[in-house]
Design a protein around this motif. Structure first.
Motif, PDB file in Angstrom:
ATOM      1  N   LYS A 299     -25.460  36.669  70.391  1.00 23.91           N
ATOM      2  CA  LYS A 299     -26.510  36.480  69.390  1.00 23.91           C
ATOM      3  C   LYS A 299     -27.494  35.385  69.782  1.00 23.91           C
ATOM      4  O   LYS A 299     -28.481  35.166  69.077  1.00 23.91           O
ATOM      5  N   LEU A 300     -27.227  34.709  70.891  1.00 25.33           N
ATOM      6  CA  LEU A 300     -28.028  33.533  71.230  1.00 25.33           C
ATOM      7  C   LEU A 300     -29.490  33.880  71.487  1.00 25.33           C
ATOM      8  O   LEU A 300     -30.393  33.195  71.001  1.00 25.33           O
ATOM      9  N   TYR A 301     -29.728  34.951  72.254  1.00 26.66           N
ATOM     10  CA  TYR A 301     -31.118  35.294  72.594  1.00 26.66           C
ATOM     11  C   TYR A 301     -31.943  35.524  71.339  1.00 26.66           C
ATOM     12  O   TYR A 301     -33.036  34.960  71.185  1.00 26.66           O
ATOM     13  N   GLN A 302     -31.449  36.345  70.437  1.00 29.61           N
ATOM     14  CA  GLN A 302     -32.193  36.659  69.219  1.00 29.61           C
ATOM     15  C   GLN A 302     -32.384  35.421  68.349  1.00 29.61           C
ATOM     16  O   GLN A 302     -33.457  35.211  67.777  1.00 29.61           O
ATOM     17  N   GLN A 303     -31.348  34.592  68.255  1.00 27.04           N
ATOM     18  CA  GLN A 303     -31.430  33.362  67.471  1.00 27.04           C
ATOM     19  C   GLN A 303     -32.540  32.456  67.989  1.00 27.04           C
ATOM     20  O   GLN A 303     -33.346  31.923  67.214  1.00 27.04           O
ATOM     21  N   LEU A 304     -32.600  32.314  69.310  1.00 27.21           N
ATOM     22  CA  LEU A 304     -33.615  31.443  69.897  1.00 27.21           C
ATOM     23  C   LEU A 304     -35.011  32.052  69.791  1.00 27.21           C
ATOM     24  O   LEU A 304     -35.988  31.344  69.510  1.00 27.21           O
ATOM     25  N   GLU A 305     -35.108  33.352  70.018  1.00 28.72           N
ATOM     26  CA  GLU A 305     -36.413  34.008  69.912  1.00 28.72           C
ATOM     27  C   GLU A 305     -37.004  33.839  68.518  1.00 28.72           C
ATOM     28  O   GLU A 305     -38.204  33.563  68.366  1.00 28.72           O
ATOM     29  N   GLN A 306     -36.188  33.975  67.500  1.00 27.16           N
ATOM     30  CA  GLN A 306     -36.657  33.830  66.120  1.00 27.16           C
ATOM     31  C   GLN A 306     -37.136  32.413  65.829  1.00 27.16           C
ATOM     32  O   GLN A 306     -37.903  32.199  64.885  1.00 27.16           O
ATOM     33  N   ASN A 307     -36.701  31.465  66.624  1.00 28.28           N
ATOM     34  CA  ASN A 307     -37.108  30.071  66.447  1.00 28.28           C
ATOM     35  C   ASN A 307     -38.152  29.626  67.457  1.00 28.28           C
ATOM     36  O   ASN A 307     -38.416  28.425  67.595  1.00 28.28           O
ATOM     37  N   LEU A 338     -36.825  19.833  74.527  1.00 26.85           N
ATOM     38  CA  LEU A 338     -35.378  19.839  74.702  1.00 26.85           C
ATOM     39  C   LEU A 338     -34.662  19.493  73.409  1.00 26.85           C
ATOM     40  O   LEU A 338     -33.620  20.079  73.082  1.00 26.85           O
ATOM     41  N   LYS A 339     -35.220  18.558  72.658  1.00 23.90           N
ATOM     42  CA  LYS A 339     -34.602  18.165  71.398  1.00 23.90           C
ATOM     43  C   LYS A 339     -34.654  19.303  70.384  1.00 23.90           C
ATOM     44  O   LYS A 339     -33.679  19.557  69.661  1.00 23.90           O
ATOM     45  N   LYS A 340     -35.772  20.011  70.328  1.00 23.16           N
ATOM     46  CA  LYS A 340     -35.899  21.141  69.401  1.00 23.16           C
ATOM     47  C   LYS A 340     -34.946  22.272  69.787  1.00 23.16           C
ATOM     48  O   LYS A 340     -34.313  22.876  68.918  1.00 23.16           O
ATOM     49  N   LEU A 341     -34.851  22.555  71.082  1.00 21.93           N
ATOM     50  CA  LEU A 341     -33.960  23.613  71.548  1.00 21.93           C
ATOM     51  C   LEU A 341     -32.505  23.256  71.237  1.00 21.93           C
ATOM     52  O   LEU A 341     -31.733  24.094  70.754  1.00 21.93           O
ATOM     53  N   ALA A 342     -32.124  22.037  71.508  1.00 21.77           N
ATOM     54  CA  ALA A 342     -30.750  21.606  71.247  1.00 21.77           C
ATOM     55  C   ALA A 342     -30.429  21.668  69.756  1.00 21.77           C
ATOM     56  O   ALA A 342     -29.313  22.046  69.364  1.00 21.77           O
ATOM     57  N   GLU A 343     -31.408  21.352  68.935  1.00 17.41           N
ATOM     58  CA  GLU A 343     -31.194  21.382  67.484  1.00 17.41           C
ATOM     59  C   GLU A 343     -30.873  22.798  67.019  1.00 17.41           C
ATOM     60  O   GLU A 343     -29.978  23.003  66.184  1.00 17.41           O
ATOM     61  N   VAL A 344     -31.589  23.783  67.549  1.00 16.67           N
ATOM     62  CA  VAL A 344     -31.341  25.178  67.161  1.00 16.67           C
ATOM     63  C   VAL A 344     -29.976  25.623  67.627  1.00 16.67           C
ATOM     64  O   VAL A 344     -29.224  26.269  66.889  1.00 16.67           O
ATOM     65  N   ILE A 345     -29.613  25.287  68.860  1.00 22.56           N
ATOM     66  CA  ILE A 345     -28.321  25.718  69.406  1.00 22.56           C
ATOM     67  C   ILE A 345     -27.170  25.044  68.688  1.00 22.56           C
ATOM     68  O   ILE A 345     -26.135  25.654  68.398  1.00 22.56           O
ATOM     69  N   ASN A 346     -27.353  23.765  68.346  1.00 25.27           N
ATOM     70  CA  ASN A 346     -26.276  23.015  67.686  1.00 25.27           C
ATOM     71  C   ASN A 346     -26.119  23.364  66.215  1.00 25.27           C
ATOM     72  O   ASN A 346     -25.113  23.002  65.593  1.00 25.27           O
ATOM     73  N   ASP A 347     -27.132  24.033  65.644  1.00 25.21           N
ATOM     74  CA  ASP A 347     -27.100  24.349  64.213  1.00 25.21           C
ATOM     75  C   ASP A 347     -26.013  25.386  63.929  1.00 25.21           C
ATOM     76  O   ASP A 347     -26.142  26.536  64.333  1.00 25.21           O
TER      77      ASP A 347
END
Length: 347
Positions: A299-307, A338-347
């Protein structure tokens, strides 16, 4: 899944399509040289000096000086006696394998890139560390004396570093060439060096030949082979070298005179790797000093794309393989990215 296959822009830090901006964390342009203004200026300087390309053989009686200059520069920068530059990494791999196949039996490591295959898929699977132990036993118990060990220098997909010190246990009377493909690691993991520690083989019976695509971290469309003078003399006789058009002289000009740009971008990349590693912890898999972070979360790709983030996610190396999610950092990214990307992944 949205279609991002008809872009009309460089794949730099931001991908703009259909009225929306995405932060791009994919590809292999680790140092961001493809859009670096200073590097582009050097490339354009090379075009003005040498033209768009040079459609002659390297053994032609009419030669440009940049080929010899670039090869001497590369040998010195990466710590080898000699270097050869040709039009692509694939061609460099085929040239090296075919030239060295006459030296001795080819022994392939697991997951070697198809460019390294001689005639067909060597079909070697398993753990790289265990394979090295098996190869040492095989060579030491063999009646043959000469072998060519073929391997990637690192695993850029998982990712993981390879340690080749196990080969030092090979009997000293055996003649060994270690052929490493370092397309993803050269100049990336270590400053102006290949990624594997090949210094351990100095003054031993194991000789090292390194090849790489320069179209990834080093930012130009070319392939490179690094070796001793002995093997380079043999490879320069290959029809792959004498019969093929060379790499773009403008690209070689940028490589030759762009070391300061490279050093600046290397420092930025290593800063980004260290920062993102500290932010992400063990949420994705990664190794020290390498800008690729992987995840098996479907689900990671879709999660990141939506953000608003785009990462590399495609079946590799075969279309039948499962998708591989790869978050790729580059020197183009800034700390907020990098901080924004990490925030989405860590959420």
């Amino acid at each position: 899944m949205k279609d991002f296959t008809q872009l009309q822009q460089p794949t730099g830090r931001i991908i703009h399509t259909k009225g929306q901006d995405y932060l791009f964390f994919g590809g292999t342009a680790y140092l961001g040289l493809l859009v670096n203004p200073k590097y582009l200026d050097l490339y354009m300087e090379g075009i003005r000096t040498y033209g768009l390309n040079n459609g002659t053989s390297r053994n032609n009686n009419i030669q440009l000086d940049i080929f010899d200059i670039a090869e001497k520069t590369a040998a010195k920068r990466f710590g080898f006696e000699d270097a050869m530059m040709i039009s692509s990494g694939y061609l460099a791999a085929q040239l090296a394998v075919k030239s060295l196949s006459s030296f001795g039996e080819l022994l392939y490591a697991p997951n070697c890139h198809p460019a390294l295959w001689l005639d067909k898929n060597p079909d070697v699977n398993g753990n790289h560390e265990l394979w090295l132990k098996e190869i040492v036993l095989k060579i030491n118990s063999s009646d043959q004396d000469s072998f060519v060990i073929v391997s990637n220098a690192l695993d850029n997909l998982t990712p993981s570093h390879y340690d080749f010190k196990e080969l030092l246990a090979i009997d000293s009377h055996k003649k060994i060439v270690l052929l490493l493909d370092d397309s993803h690691g050269i100049g990336i993991v270590r400053e102006n060096q290949v990624s594997a520690d090949v210094s351990i083989f100095e003054q031993t019976h194991i000789e090292v030949v390194v090849l790489a695509s320069m179209a990834k971290g080093l930012g130009i469309d070319a392939g490179i082979i690094l070796s001793s003078n002995k093997y380079m003399r043999q490879m320069r006789k290959s029809p792959f070298f004498t019969g093929a058009s060379p790499a773009s002289p403008a690209g070689l000009h940028a490589f030759t005179y762009g070391e300061k740009v490279y050093l600046d971008q290397f420092e930025k990349l290593q800063h980004n790797i260290q920062l993102f590693s500290s932010l992400i912890g063990n949420r994705v898999k990664h190794i020290d000093h390498f800008p690729v972070f992987t995840s098996e979360d479907p689900k990671l790709y879709q999660q990141l794309e939506q953000n608003g983030f785009l990462i590399s996610s495609f079946p590799y190396p075969l279309e039948t393989d499962p998708p591989l999610n790869r978050i790729v950092l580059s020197s183009l990214h800034v700390s907020d990215d990098l901080k924004k990307l990490a925030e989405v992944i860590n959420d």
